[in-house]
Scaffold this motif. Structure first.
Motif, PDB file in Angstrom:
ATOM      1  N   GLY A 293       0.378  17.545 -33.433  1.00 44.36           N
ATOM      2  CA  GLY A 293       1.060  16.671 -34.391  1.00 44.36           C
ATOM      3  C   GLY A 293       0.104  15.680 -35.031  1.00 44.36           C
ATOM      4  O   GLY A 293       0.169  15.431 -36.242  1.00 44.36           O
ATOM      5  N   TRP A 294      -0.801  15.121 -34.224  1.00 44.67           N
ATOM      6  CA  TRP A 294      -1.792  14.176 -34.758  1.00 44.67           C
ATOM      7  C   TRP A 294      -2.735  14.870 -35.742  1.00 44.67           C
ATOM      8  O   TRP A 294      -3.026  14.345 -36.823  1.00 44.67           O
ATOM      9  CB  TRP A 294      -2.579  13.559 -33.602  1.00 44.67           C
ATOM     10  CG  TRP A 294      -3.641  12.614 -34.052  1.00 44.67           C
ATOM     11  CD1 TRP A 294      -4.964  12.881 -34.256  1.00 44.67           C
ATOM     12  CD2 TRP A 294      -3.470  11.225 -34.411  1.00 44.67           C
ATOM     13  NE1 TRP A 294      -5.625  11.768 -34.699  1.00 44.67           N
ATOM     14  CE2 TRP A 294      -4.732  10.749 -34.798  1.00 44.67           C
ATOM     15  CE3 TRP A 294      -2.374  10.369 -34.414  1.00 44.67           C
ATOM     16  CZ2 TRP A 294      -4.928   9.422 -35.195  1.00 44.67           C
ATOM     17  CZ3 TRP A 294      -2.561   9.053 -34.821  1.00 44.67           C
ATOM     18  CH2 TRP A 294      -3.818   8.600 -35.196  1.00 44.67           C
TER      19      TRP A 294
ATOM     20  N   LEU B  44      -2.169  17.628 -37.432  1.00 47.51           N
ATOM     21  CA  LEU B  44      -1.404  18.027 -38.600  1.00 47.51           C
ATOM     22  C   LEU B  44      -1.221  16.853 -39.561  1.00 47.51           C
ATOM     23  O   LEU B  44      -1.413  16.986 -40.774  1.00 47.51           O
ATOM     24  CB  LEU B  44      -0.049  18.575 -38.138  1.00 47.51           C
ATOM     25  CG  LEU B  44       0.874  19.227 -39.155  1.00 47.51           C
ATOM     26  CD1 LEU B  44       1.792  20.223 -38.457  1.00 47.51           C
ATOM     27  CD2 LEU B  44       1.742  18.193 -39.868  1.00 47.51           C
ATOM     28  N   ALA B  45      -0.874  15.684 -39.017  1.00 44.15           N
ATOM     29  CA  ALA B  45      -0.698  14.496 -39.861  1.00 44.15           C
ATOM     30  C   ALA B  45      -1.998  14.130 -40.556  1.00 44.15           C
ATOM     31  O   ALA B  45      -2.006  13.790 -41.745  1.00 44.15           O
ATOM     32  CB  ALA B  45      -0.210  13.322 -39.010  1.00 44.15           C
TER      33      ALA B  45
ATOM     34  N   GLY C 258       3.588  13.255 -37.671  1.00 44.61           N
ATOM     35  CA  GLY C 258       3.011  14.562 -37.353  1.00 44.61           C
ATOM     36  C   GLY C 258       3.856  15.358 -36.377  1.00 44.61           C
ATOM     37  O   GLY C 258       4.074  16.563 -36.572  1.00 44.61           O
TER      38      GLY C 258
ATOM     39  N   GLN D 176       5.769  18.833 -36.940  1.00 45.97           N
ATOM     40  CA  GLN D 176       5.475  19.920 -36.022  1.00 45.97           C
ATOM     41  C   GLN D 176       6.753  20.511 -35.427  1.00 45.97           C
ATOM     42  O   GLN D 176       6.896  21.731 -35.313  1.00 45.97           O
ATOM     43  CB  GLN D 176       4.576  19.390 -34.900  1.00 45.97           C
ATOM     44  CG  GLN D 176       4.324  20.352 -33.762  1.00 45.97           C
ATOM     45  CD  GLN D 176       3.344  21.439 -34.128  1.00 45.97           C
ATOM     46  OE1 GLN D 176       2.978  21.553 -35.281  1.00 45.97           O
ATOM     47  NE2 GLN D 176       2.944  22.224 -33.174  1.00 45.97           N
TER      48      GLN D 176
END
Length: 251
Positions: free
Chosen positions: A170-171, A173-174, A207, A211
């Motif tokens: 998630g991190w 992706l962000a 993120g 996700q």
């Protein structure tokens, strides 16, 4: 509102662009759909060969009791699928943003224009986007390996590995989604990293929410255009600029 919840709200705010520019948002689904079909093909191949792969990887368990052997191999199978999903979720975003750069730049510019203020003139070049995507894929691969290793812990490994994978992917992706609006304002990779760390919980909430949407069947296709819009909004908060979300909700 907590930072994580605020970050998640940016994903929802991104969907408001469908009211203003539905044609543009539909166009943004095209590259996501193409990449998703490739990913689904790879996932089907993995699932079809998963039993043989797990058995091949654990020959030492052949003589174990049936219950213990099954527990090990089912857990390992789950870990392999989780690691695959971590890798493909990061790779999906990176590859989709690279392949669909012309589409997503149009969405980004349209969002900046509707929000008002100065619209940056430069976005990511194709080659810079491709280079950043390659870095993200490599980091995603290392993350997938890490999730697999963590998952080998007795009893709690699969759960802990899945949670770690969700947070890390998630991190990443962000960070990839935020690269375009932040770099357009003259921020290099190091400056972007420092800015995101100062808003860690919000960025992580954004993120991880994106996700989680990717885990819904075909959710990634519908969410990618909205995530680009949400990242443009979030970038303004990260930089301390006004975030007039109502600008996207007009007729």
């Amino acid at each position: 509102m907590g930072g994580a919840a605020r970050g998640a709200s940016y994903v929802g705010a991104g969907f408001a662009m469908w009211r203003r520019r539905p044609g543009l948002m539909l166009l943004g689904m095209v590259p996501a759909l193409v990449v998703l079909l490739v990913v689904l093909g790879a996932l089907v191949a993995l699932l079809l060969h998963l039993p043989e792969l797990v058995t091949w990887a654990t020959p030492f368990a052949d003589d174990w009791a049936d219950a213990l052997r099954s527990l090990l191999r089912v857990g390992l199978g789950v870990l392999l699928v989780v690691a695959f999903l971590v890798l493909t979720s990061v790779s999906f975003t990176a590859v989709t943003l690279t392949v669909g750069e012309p589409f997503y730049e149009r969405i980004w510019r349209a969002t900046e224009t509707m929000l008002g203020g100065e619209v940056p003139e430069s976005g990511l070049s194709f080659w810079r986007s491709a280079a950043d995507s390659l870095v993200l894929v490599l980091v995603g691969l290392l993350t997938a390996v890490g999730v697999f290793v963590v998952g080998l812990l007795p009893l709690v490994g699969a759960v802990v590995g899945a949670l770690v994978g969700l947070a890390v992917s998630g991190w990443l992706l962000a960070g990839e989604l935020l690269a375009r609006p932040l770099e357009a304002r003259g921020m290099d990779r190091h400056a972007r990293r420092d800015a995101l760390r100062a808003h860690r919980s919000t960025v992580l909430g954004f993120g991880m929410s994106t996700q989680l949407c990717f885990l819904v069947p075909f959710g990634a296709v519908a969410v990618m255009p909205a995530a680009v819009v949400g990242a443009t909004l979030l970038a303004r908060e990260v930089l301390g600029e006004p975030v007039p979300r109502d600008a996207l909700r007009g007729a």
